[in-house]
Structure formats: C-alpha cells, structure tokens
Enzyme design. Structure first.
Site, PDB file in Angstrom:
ATOM      1  N   GLU A  34       0.827  -1.209   0.000  1.00 52.57           N
ATOM      2  CA  GLU A  34       0.000   0.000   0.000  1.00 52.57           C
ATOM      3  C   GLU A  34       0.862   1.260   0.000  1.00 52.57           C
ATOM      4  OE1 GLU A  34      -3.246   0.109  -0.336  1.00 52.57           O
ATOM      5  OE2 GLU A  34      -3.497  -2.064  -0.240  1.00 52.57           O
ATOM      6  N   GLU A  75      -5.392   4.552   7.959  1.00 50.39           N
ATOM      7  CA  GLU A  75      -4.932   4.013   6.689  1.00 50.39           C
ATOM      8  C   GLU A  75      -4.963   2.482   6.687  1.00 50.39           C
ATOM      9  OE1 GLU A  75      -4.165   3.461   2.953  1.00 50.39           O
ATOM     10  OE2 GLU A  75      -4.617   5.431   3.786  1.00 50.39           O
ATOM     11  N   GLU A  82     -10.479  -1.723   1.366  1.00 46.69           N
ATOM     12  CA  GLU A  82     -10.182  -1.900  -0.055  1.00 46.69           C
ATOM     13  C   GLU A  82      -9.887  -3.360  -0.385  1.00 46.69           C
ATOM     14  OE1 GLU A  82      -7.049   0.827  -1.018  1.00 46.69           O
ATOM     15  OE2 GLU A  82      -8.394   2.550  -0.981  1.00 46.69           O
TER      16      GLU A  82
END
Length: 124
Positions: A34, A75, A82
């Site tokens: 990521e 995050e 996601e």
C-alpha cells in the site's frame, strides 16, 4: 457460549502471541502493498523528529504523536476495506465505490486532523 467458533483460534497466552504475529503481518503487508500506507509512515518519520525540536509542553508533544498514529490506524482500516472489496469482486460496482470512497474520506479526515493539530500547537 462455551463452545469456540471453529475459526477463532487459541486462548490465553497463545492467542496473544498469535494476535501479535497477525498484527506484525498486517503492518508488513500494508507497507509492502500500500503506497498510501508508506506515505503516512514517511510523513510520521518526518514529523516525529520535528516534534522533538519544538518548544512545546509534554501534552502537546503527545498530541502530535497521537494524531500521527491515528492516521496510520485509519490508513490500515482503509486498506483493509479496499482489500475486502477487491476480494469480493474487481468489477466496478456502486457499493464498492461507496465503500472505497468512504475509506478515503476517513483518511482525508485523519490528515486534516494532523494538519489542524500541528497548526494549533505551533501557532496558537
């Protein structure tokens, strides 16, 4: 309920050890896969040393550290959302877009909190 669910794993110290290993695996995966997570880490690696150079109270210093850690946590959650959405389907779907956009909005808020907090501590 005395029966453990079949996918729940261990209890006691073994569970704590496993949970720690799962957490470390999550950090490694987020850093490897990521870009946004890496950017938040790098931002914190810049801001944390700067915070030690400021003439501020201990409480203000702790606050600057906490908002950075908060953005890392958001995050991680955004990346998890996601991943789950992508696991279900890579097809474009309005609900998938909503989920991903909301995760992104949460991270925007976390970064806004960092900005507001730093401005308040330094200038107010």
């Amino acid at each position: 309920m005395s029966q453990h669910l079949p996918l729940k794993g261990q209890t006691g110290l073994k569970r704590i050890f496993n949970a720690f290993n799962y957490s470390m695996s999550g950090f490694k995966s987020a850093f490897k896969n990521e870009a946004a997570f890496r950017q938040i880490i790098y931002l914190n690696l810049v801001l944390l040393p700067i915070s030690f150079l400021l003439d501020i109270s201990k409480v203000e210093h702790i606050l600057l550290i906490i908002v950075g850690l908060f953005a890392i946590m958001v995050e991680l959650l955004n990346s998890a959302i996601e991943a789950v959405v992508d696991r279900i389907s890579l097809d474009r779907h309005p609900l998938a877009k909503i989920a991903k956009d909301m995760g992104s909005a949460a991270q925007f808020m976390a970064l806004s909190i960092i900005t507001i907090t730093w401005i308040a501590v330094i200038f107010l």
